[in-house]
Design an enzyme around this catalytic site. Sequence first.
Site, mmCIF file in Angstrom:
data_model
loop_
_atom_site.group_PDB
_atom_site.id
_atom_site.type_symbol
_atom_site.label_atom_id
_atom_site.label_comp_id
_atom_site.label_asym_id
_atom_site.label_seq_id
_atom_site.Cartn_x
_atom_site.Cartn_y
_atom_site.Cartn_z
ATOM 1 N N ASP A 216 -6.105 10.183 13.368
ATOM 2 C CA ASP A 216 -6.763 10.172 14.677
ATOM 3 C C ASP A 216 -7.716 8.998 14.846
ATOM 4 O O ASP A 216 -7.733 8.351 15.896
ATOM 5 C CB ASP A 216 -7.552 11.476 14.882
ATOM 6 C CG ASP A 216 -6.662 12.690 15.069
ATOM 7 O OD1 ASP A 216 -5.471 12.513 15.376
ATOM 8 O OD2 ASP A 216 -7.168 13.818 14.903
ATOM 9 N N LYS A 217 -8.501 8.729 13.823
ATOM 10 C CA LYS A 217 -9.541 7.713 13.965
ATOM 11 C C LYS A 217 -8.968 6.309 14.131
ATOM 12 O O LYS A 217 -9.668 5.394 14.558
ATOM 13 C CB LYS A 217 -10.510 7.765 12.785
ATOM 14 C CG LYS A 217 -9.938 7.302 11.461
ATOM 15 C CD LYS A 217 -10.960 7.426 10.333
ATOM 16 C CE LYS A 217 -11.295 8.862 10.059
ATOM 17 N NZ LYS A 217 -11.957 9.097 8.771
ATOM 18 N N GLN A 218 -7.687 6.124 13.804
ATOM 19 C CA GLN A 218 -7.050 4.812 13.951
ATOM 20 C C GLN A 218 -6.311 4.653 15.276
ATOM 21 O O GLN A 218 -5.831 3.564 15.597
ATOM 22 C CB GLN A 218 -6.074 4.574 12.794
ATOM 23 C CG GLN A 218 -6.722 4.531 11.424
ATOM 24 C CD GLN A 218 -5.708 4.389 10.301
ATOM 25 O OE1 GLN A 218 -4.560 4.025 10.526
ATOM 26 N NE2 GLN A 218 -6.136 4.688 9.080
ATOM 27 N N ARG B 50 0.828 -1.206 0.000
ATOM 28 C CA ARG B 50 0.000 0.000 0.000
ATOM 29 C C ARG B 50 0.865 1.260 0.000
ATOM 30 O O ARG B 50 2.089 1.200 0.087
ATOM 31 C CB ARG B 50 -0.929 -0.016 1.220
ATOM 32 C CG ARG B 50 -1.993 -1.102 1.144
ATOM 33 C CD ARG B 50 -2.905 -1.055 2.339
ATOM 34 N NE ARG B 50 -3.768 -2.231 2.401
ATOM 35 C CZ ARG B 50 -4.460 -2.586 3.477
ATOM 36 N NH1 ARG B 50 -4.392 -1.847 4.578
ATOM 37 N NH2 ARG B 50 -5.210 -3.668 3.467
ATOM 38 N N HIS C 72 -0.556 14.605 18.029
ATOM 39 C CA HIS C 72 -1.838 15.243 18.342
ATOM 40 C C HIS C 72 -2.435 14.451 19.487
ATOM 41 O O HIS C 72 -2.417 13.217 19.474
ATOM 42 C CB HIS C 72 -2.766 15.222 17.127
ATOM 43 C CG HIS C 72 -4.081 15.916 17.329
ATOM 44 N ND1 HIS C 72 -4.213 17.095 18.030
ATOM 45 C CD2 HIS C 72 -5.337 15.594 16.920
ATOM 46 C CE1 HIS C 72 -5.487 17.473 18.031
ATOM 47 N NE2 HIS C 72 -6.185 16.576 17.376
#
Length: 489
Positions: free
Chosen positions: A108-110, A76, A132
């Site tokens: 962030d979502k991971q 990927r 972050h």
Amino acid sequence: MANYFNTLPLRLQLEQLGVCEFMEQSEFADGISALAGKKVVIVGCGAQGLNQGLNMRDSGLDISYALRADAIAEKRASYKNATENGFKVGTYEELIPTADLVCNLTPDKQHTSVVNAIMPLMKQGSTLAYSHGFNIVEEGMQIRKDITVIMCAPKCPGSEVREEYKRGFGVPTLIAVHPENDPNGFGLDQAKAYAVATGGHKAGVLRSSFVAEVKSDLMGEQTILCGLLQTGSILCFDKMVEKGIDAAYASKLIQYGWETITEALKHGGITNMMDRLNNPSKIEAYELAEELKDIMRPLFQKHQDDIISGEFSRTMMIDWANDDVNLLKWRAATGETNFEKTAPQEAPISEQEYFDNGVLMIAMVKAGVELAFETMTEAGIIEESAYYESLHELPLIANTIARKKLFEMNRVISDTAEYGCYLFDHACKPLLTEFMKKVETNIIGKPFSTSNGVDNTVLIAVNKEIRQHPIEEVGAWLRESMTAMKKIG
């Protein structure tokens, strides 16, 4: 997991919101020594992951990338980013157990799934770094007590972290140590070394807290840094076309105008940006900005309130759980706007013309920067932090629009920033409907005035108001630290 900030008593909430110390150059005299000879493993190789890694390697650190096994097997983009730049790549199981510092630079979502996967593999006494603090503050991630948790947060998109480093400079950076996870007391030294390795110490480093970084970062990116640039781009373009200005000219004026205008802002603050206008235009831009501030202040305050309370994060995480249905819908809609679909003219526009024909854009920048700063400081965020999260980061975001318009801005910023940007844009455009009805081409698309005649008393009063705003006062001494600052080439 519970929102960490909301579990704190008010006294500690205010204490952590108020952590902000500008660090002197002498505090970085040890360079990268706190991380020298240690194994640094970066998880994630997107914009921040790759560009921070390139800087850290060039600064002398041992960098490798831990990726999911399927990302490696399927080659990927993250795998290609790392291998094509000559980095060692391995699975979590291969690289994490020997790492001294693990940098979680995934979206962030991971974060929750990534940290849950890597934490059991991390060795005793190792360090986990973020750029972050959303996962710690808003999601309340609990980290194993033997692990040190630090932050090194460059205040710009990942691509700019690399470009500024290559120019021999850096980007303003916040560093922090999570108060719940500093068992050996060396977190601050490691965070300082991290900032040196990415080049941030050359542009100014603030010692902050995870809480202050998150609450100010979310506010800046949703309002002035991304939200108002999107709203302003769409409204100004549509108004110019409505008034008969060539669409290709309007497209170019906006696409490259934000960058040109905010470059003046970067080097000399709002004062310098406004001084690029002739006197009648300056007074007009000032008055427009005051009107815009009155209109938009409640919206800025609502965004800050929702960020402080956790309501913004709660709403966004619901969208995460729904496969980003709203985010993807809003992204597609942005791509269909007339501004995005209209190619800019090839004929050049002179630097001064961007100012002369963009009075409304300048007023929007002034209003947005001041409002974001004022709203953050009213919420307990320290002025220096509010400056970096509003004024200083703005030219770096504007630069992404110059490359490929709003598509590029929203591609480069985080999904968290993008989601907040759309929320702001959707609320701001209706708020400005009546204001925009009055707009003519003398404030967007054509020069406001060819004469320079003004009332001296009015000009003196306007200049005083511009120069005495608190963001100008704090910005002046912060910019003094940026001795290596160069123009965007």
